[in-house]
Structures are given as structure tokens and as C-alpha cells.
Design an enzyme around this catalytic site. Sequence first.
Site, short mmCIF file in Angstrom:
data_model
loop_
_atom_site.label_atom_id
_atom_site.label_comp_id
_atom_site.label_asym_id
_atom_site.label_seq_id
_atom_site.Cartn_x
_atom_site.Cartn_y
_atom_site.Cartn_z
N ASP A 108 65.26 -35.90 -18.87
CA ASP A 108 65.90 -36.48 -17.70
C ASP A 108 64.93 -37.46 -17.04
OD1 ASP A 108 68.32 -36.18 -15.70
OD2 ASP A 108 66.57 -35.86 -14.45
N HIS A 151 73.70 -31.95 -21.02
CA HIS A 151 72.53 -32.66 -20.51
C HIS A 151 71.23 -31.87 -20.64
CE1 HIS A 151 70.29 -35.47 -18.03
NE2 HIS A 151 69.93 -34.49 -17.22
#
Length: 345
Positions: free
Chosen positions: A117, A322
Amino acid sequence: MSPAQSPAKSQLSPSPTGDLTHHLVPSPAGRTHLVEQGEGPLVLLVHGFPESWYSWRHQLPALAAAGYRAVAVDVRGYGRSSRPADASAYRMLDLVEDGVAVVRALGEETAVIVGHDWGATVAAHSALVRPDVFRAVGLMSVPYTPPGGPRPGEVFAGMGGDEEFYVSYFQEPGRAEAEIEPDVRGWLAGFYAALSADTMPGPDAPDPHFVTRGGRLRDRFPGGAAASGVRLPGWLDERDLDVYAAEFERTGLTGALNRYRAMDRDWEDLTPRFAGAPVRQPSLFIGGALDASTTWLADAIKAFPETLPGLRSSHVLDGCGHWVQQERPEEVNGILTEWLGALDD
């Protein structure tokens, strides 16, 4: 290394994952908290939002068992690391130098850096700005895009039409804090669930990356605004959620959110020196097929032959969201250790 350079052992409670060592080391932030396991070549692990060193709990023992010195940090603004008050202190160049300081404090000259991320963006720019220190780079979820192009704040402000993109929402000081901090645990549960493969909203549901004008991000989470309505994703149990929530309940969210508020400063700092610049070190990318970061940035992945000419391994995991290294730890650990093992071939 001299006593002044030696990492000081912190007086922290035992790690929930067992045989790990916690340190506080000096850095430009003031201090950086890190968690270490294993011996061998140094691998620095950098988390994203809204996470902590704990996001690498599955990778630390796997890398140690494979013969590496695995070190997961709390990025400045998070956990037990320092939290400067000024949002400009969260610019990318500062985060890069925090990583350099960690490498030096551990008595090393070089390291492999791996990020997820925001941590992937930090890792890529660390390799770009300090190739003398970071000899290889692994990116998870967010592909590398070179500095340059239009000012980020203007781009994000123009997205969404009648709705507001989450980055713009986070960039306004105090706004997201007012939503999150009254119920940190419930908000985190909803945010993690919204971006996980097994709990994310269906394709016909409102996109959780956008906010209704005047609304809240959590109104788009699975289960709605009520914390009791959130079903936790399979990778996250109640104990894991307690670990994350306890840190943010103690620190608040401003330090973590300040990374979003420094993006235009990054553009000003990096564009003149590095516009369009590739990262040339050996590299790795792992993304989730169901992650918006992978689908929205598909063109960035296609551009890897130009932007990551040292790319040796690239994987988009089917059925994964994610939080790749937490959703699919065994698969990610296998890919990561194979890539690391081949770096010196």
C-alpha cells in the site's frame, strides 16, 4: 557499531506473535519502532494505511526461517514511532531517510525494501532516491508510477463527479479523524472488510473508495455505518483487530492521515529531480486481482518494462483483495522468499 548507533531495546509488552525483538532506533522522525526476527541479509518491511508493523506478522517468521534478518517498522505517524505535528513532515523524502536511518542503526550498509500500500510507494521511492542503500525492492498492491504529471491534489479533487474520492476526503485536516476516532475499532473493521476479497461490496454496491458529498466513508462499508453489522474478513480475527485498534486508539489517526496531506509536497520535491525516472534495481510486484489498486493502475503495471526494468517477478493473485500479505500469507511468503533467494544468482 558504536553504542550511539546501537538500537535500544524498548520496554514494550511481549509481541502477540511470539519470538520477536522490539527496538526503538533514532531516525529523522525522532525515533522509529521496529520489530526484528532472524539473522542474515536485511529485509526491511514497510506497511501502509491504516496498519502497523503487525501487518507483516506472517512474513517475519517466514523470512527468518529462510535465512534473512526481517525487520518490520512502524512508519512515522504510526504506533510507537514518532508522530511529528506538522503535516509537511510526512513528505516522501522524510520517509525515505527514516528507512536509511533504520538500516544504519542496525549496523547495515544495504537492505532489500518491501512495502505494501503506501509502504509500496515508500519502498519504490526509497529505491529511486537512495539506490546506494536499497539494493532491491518489492511492491505489494500498489504498482510503481514515476514522479511527475499533474499535481496530485488537483487530480483527486476532479475525480468522482457528484461524489468525493477518499484521498481528497483524507486530505482535509480533521475531517476523517472526526469520523474515525469516536469508534476506531468499528471503523477499522469496516475499512478492512471493504477492501478484502471475501467481504468487499458487490459490483452493484456503491464504491467504498468514494464518499457521498457531505457523507462519511464508513457509510459505504459492508454492513453500513453500524460496527455490529461488519463481518470480519477471513484473514482478520478479533485478536488481530484488537491489536490494530489499540494502537490507533492510543495514537489517534492524524499521524497516519498526514501522509495523504503531504502528497503535493512530494510532487514539488520529486518532480524536478525524478520526473519519469525508472527504478532499476531488481524488483518484485504482487497484487490482488480484486484490488482497485491493481485494476485502476493497470496501465502502470503494463508500463513495468519501462518503469521497473529490473523486474524479475510479477504476480496478480486471483481472488485476492487489497491486503495481499495478510489475505494470502503462504502464497506471498513463497513468492517473496523465492525472489529473495534469486537476487544474487
